[in-house]
Motif scaffolding. Structure first.
Motif, PDB file in Angstrom:
ATOM      1  N   LEU A 179      36.602  47.834  31.401  1.00 16.35           N
ATOM      2  CA  LEU A 179      36.504  47.047  32.747  1.00 16.35           C
ATOM      3  C   LEU A 179      37.616  46.058  33.026  1.00 16.35           C
ATOM      4  O   LEU A 179      38.027  46.064  33.960  1.00 16.35           O
ATOM      5  N   ILE A 197      40.559  46.875  32.316  1.00 12.30           N
ATOM      6  CA  ILE A 197      41.726  47.531  32.872  1.00 12.30           C
ATOM      7  C   ILE A 197      41.350  47.955  34.237  1.00 12.30           C
ATOM      8  O   ILE A 197      42.118  47.737  35.028  1.00 12.30           O
ATOM      9  N   THR A 198      40.167  48.629  34.379  1.00 12.89           N
ATOM     10  CA  THR A 198      39.766  49.150  35.913  1.00 12.89           C
ATOM     11  C   THR A 198      39.740  47.947  36.752  1.00 12.89           C
ATOM     12  O   THR A 198      39.500  48.447  38.130  1.00 12.89           O
ATOM     13  N   LYS A 199      39.091  46.835  36.517  1.00  5.20           N
ATOM     14  CA  LYS A 199      38.821  45.851  37.492  1.00  5.20           C
ATOM     15  C   LYS A 199      39.505  44.565  37.011  1.00  5.20           C
ATOM     16  O   LYS A 199      38.870  43.450  36.785  1.00  5.20           O
ATOM     17  N   ARG A 245      38.769  41.316  39.030  1.00  7.34           N
ATOM     18  CA  ARG A 245      37.438  40.470  39.153  1.00  7.34           C
ATOM     19  C   ARG A 245      38.046  39.247  38.394  1.00  7.34           C
ATOM     20  O   ARG A 245      38.889  39.314  37.582  1.00  7.34           O
ATOM     21  N   PHE A 290      32.210  51.806  38.910  1.00  2.59           N
ATOM     22  CA  PHE A 290      32.350  51.075  37.716  1.00  2.59           C
ATOM     23  C   PHE A 290      33.557  51.625  36.959  1.00  2.59           C
ATOM     24  O   PHE A 290      33.855  50.974  35.889  1.00  2.59           O
ATOM     25  N   CYS A 291      33.910  52.772  37.175  1.00  2.00           N
ATOM     26  CA  CYS A 291      34.881  53.527  36.414  1.00  2.00           C
ATOM     27  C   CYS A 291      36.250  53.656  36.796  1.00  2.00           C
ATOM     28  O   CYS A 291      37.075  54.179  36.099  1.00  2.00           O
ATOM     29  N   SER A 292      36.373  53.495  38.074  1.00  2.00           N
ATOM     30  CA  SER A 292      37.609  53.942  38.789  1.00  2.00           C
ATOM     31  C   SER A 292      38.290  52.663  39.171  1.00  2.00           C
ATOM     32  O   SER A 292      37.746  51.528  39.432  1.00  2.00           O
ATOM     33  N   THR A 293      39.804  52.507  39.176  1.00  2.00           N
ATOM     34  CA  THR A 293      40.334  51.477  39.497  1.00  2.00           C
ATOM     35  C   THR A 293      40.268  50.971  40.976  1.00  2.00           C
ATOM     36  O   THR A 293      40.396  49.943  41.317  1.00  2.00           O
ATOM     37  N   HIS A 313      28.133  48.447  29.548  1.00  2.00           N
ATOM     38  CA  HIS A 313      28.983  49.429  30.372  1.00  2.00           C
ATOM     39  C   HIS A 313      29.434  50.455  29.522  1.00  2.00           C
ATOM     40  O   HIS A 313      29.629  51.568  29.775  1.00  2.00           O
TER      41      HIS A 313
END
Lengths: 211, 211
Positions: free
Chosen positions: A181, A183-185, A188, B120-123, B176
């Motif tokens: 999370l 890394i991908t978000k 936030r 939730f898993c993609s940038t 997650h």
DNA sequence: GAGGGACACTAAACGGGAATCACCCAGTCG
DNA sequence: CGACTGGGTGATTCCCGTTTAGTGTCCCTC
């Protein structure tokens, strides 16, 4: 036939990288681009341009794009495996080993976000099985190395609930969730990364392991 | 003017879906394909074919492919938000609320794997910001709803370590991690899913919350 | 030296993605 | 009647990974 100065068909043709040499050049360029721009950004053509060679030339040395990036990723995971092996060799109690391994794992993920995503966050559905076989095996060996101290903890009767395998899977996936999370978000508004990792580790280890 | 049977220019041209109707048809077809084949599999052309319309027609109703799939995903996340709101309304102690919400979250993920991955898993790097604004806001609201009981627990002084925000982020990311690995690596030999979820929840809650 | 492979390499093309373009047709309204 | 509008279209563009057919160069043998 007189060797008339036929202008060299394409003036700037690369001087035949001698096979193995060229292969390394491609991997180096691909790694640079992949680290900087991720899977989608690391185009065959871009890599070829960086090497100074036609895009077709890459297929002399690699079956396809995925093989190039998997090879890069495998190198990275091998580094992770080495870390785990080193930690496994340290003469400390298994809980500390588990903690060190998970810390190393999360640091690895944050230091190699694109590799981490490619290996741990993608389904790999479009990738033929034999291509990722190496990666899967390396990943398994990492997990096995990590499982060892967890099994030791279980053998000491210190697992609060669940089996050793379940505990290992939960510890791993919990840390995976945090870094994936992060890394991908990234946009936030997260709390401090180091503190989050500490809370995750403290929480999971306290929750799963008695002393 | 006699209604002479002029053969309709292209025999099988759709009878003008009246705008809003067609929009719904596209969304329905896209959802079906997206659920079955994921993001990459849900091609503009495939969706258009399923609706019985040219691929260009989709751009009458949606800015681009991502808008279609984000709209579908938003519907799904809205369902998740509704679940959270319902759980928040139950007259039970905050720890139970946290547990119920996380269970619902993981169940949602496993029931909607493709949507879950997309959100939730993609940038979402290639997606322009305004397009995912709705999704981000919905996600934030889900997290806020989930944070409420965690803050209540913190207010009761029952947090073993870290702040309420940190605890919420760790609880969320831990769950997650589990479901995202279960989704993206289904072929790995996992322990029983339900047991894993229970071990994760028990471990994290026990580790983070005192009673 | 002259053939002849073998090999690294290339340009051109293919098929399939997303997206855009210029146009078309059926109603509707003035 | 005629213009306008909005859903719809085929052709086209651009980029991607990959394939094909061919080219240049080295080396080994005769």
């Amino acid at each position: 036939m007189t060797v008339v100065l036929k202008k060299p068909h394409k003036s700037a043709r690369k001087p035949k990288g001698d096979g193995h040499l060229r292969r390394g050049e491609i991997l180096a360029a691909a790694e640079r681009i992949f680290i900087a721009e991720g899977y989608a950004g690391a185009t065959i053509r871009k890599i070829a341009d960086a090497v100074g060679v036609s895009s077709t030339a890459l297929y002399m040395h690699f079956r396809d794009k995925d093989q190039i990036l998997m090879e890069i990723s495998n190198d990275a995971i091998e580094r992770l495996l080495t870390l785990n092996i080193e930690i496994a060799a340290q003469p400390i109690d298994p809980v500390s080993r588990v903690r060190l391994m998970l810390e190393a794992y999360m640091k690895f993920a944050l230091d190699n976000p694109n590799t981490y995503q490619l290996v741990f966050c993608s389904t790999g559905e479009h990738i033929s099985q034999d291509k990722i076989a190496d990666t899967l095996e390396l990943g398994d060996r990492c997990f096995e190395k990590f499982s060892e101290p967890v099994h030791q903890i279980a053998a000491q009767g210190r697992l609060r609930s669940g089996s050793a395998v379940q505990a290992a899977e939960v510890l791993w996936s919990g840390c995976h969730g945090l870094v994936s999370l992060l890394i991908t978000k990234p946009s936030r508004g997260w709390s401090d990364q180091d503190q989050l990792m500490k809370v995750m580790l403290d929480g999971l280890l306290y929750g799963l392991v008695t002393d």
